[in-house]
Write a protein that holds these residues in place. Structure first.
Motif, short mmCIF file in Angstrom:
data_model
loop_
_atom_site.label_atom_id
_atom_site.label_comp_id
_atom_site.label_asym_id
_atom_site.label_seq_id
_atom_site.Cartn_x
_atom_site.Cartn_y
_atom_site.Cartn_z
N VAL A 36 35.49 46.21 46.38
CA VAL A 36 34.87 45.75 45.08
C VAL A 36 34.68 44.20 44.94
CG1 VAL A 36 35.20 45.59 42.54
CG2 VAL A 36 35.56 47.84 43.86
N ARG A 37 33.80 43.45 44.80
CA ARG A 37 33.94 42.24 44.20
C ARG A 37 33.60 41.95 42.96
NH1 ARG A 37 36.01 38.91 48.41
NH2 ARG A 37 34.46 37.23 47.83
N GLN A 38 34.14 40.94 42.27
CA GLN A 38 33.79 40.75 40.81
C GLN A 38 33.47 39.36 40.87
OE1 GLN A 38 36.71 41.48 37.85
NE2 GLN A 38 35.55 40.72 36.02
N GLY A 39 32.29 39.32 39.86
CA GLY A 39 31.69 38.13 39.56
C GLY A 39 31.46 37.96 38.21
#
Lengths: 81, 81
Positions: A36-39
């Protein structure tokens, strides 16, 4: 006219927040999520009179100069007519 | 396979952070921006074996149950093969 700007951490930058979300997901049974990558996500409402290429230029400038930290982040955007 | 999840405040909810960005933009000469809303953006990497409809179901569940506060936020998502 609306512009959607997506700001994410560069892939070379660690994302502990995304990692935490992934761990939490695994613990509650979503083991199929490998990462998961948050932006950040911005929706800009643009004045109606603006031409499409002018809008694109403005949005790109705003994204680069104001919404993104170029040291650790990158952006993409989409203009919605 | 990747899933892109966009979480935004419901339109009925005030967004002071977006408002602040809009004010800042106006002050530095971007008067054509009529409004800014800030949201969150997540990129989920999904296990390769997952079927497309299974992936869609999982992502929708994750977005609804984990990534979104249904009282004040709403979400949309896009699956990228």
């Amino acid at each position: 006219m609306k512009a959607h700007v997506y700001v994410t951490l560069k892939t070379s930058v660690l994302d502990p927040q995304g990692q935490t979300i992934q761990n939490a997901l695994r613990k509650i049974g979503y083991g199929q999520v490998d990462g998961v990558r948050q932006g950040k996500y911005f929706v800009l409402s643009l004045a109606d009179g603006l031409a499409a290429d002018q809008a694109r230029e403005q949005v790109e400038k705003i994204a680069r100069d104001v919404l993104t930290n170029p040291v650790i982040e990158e952006f993409s955007y989409r203009i919605e007519e």
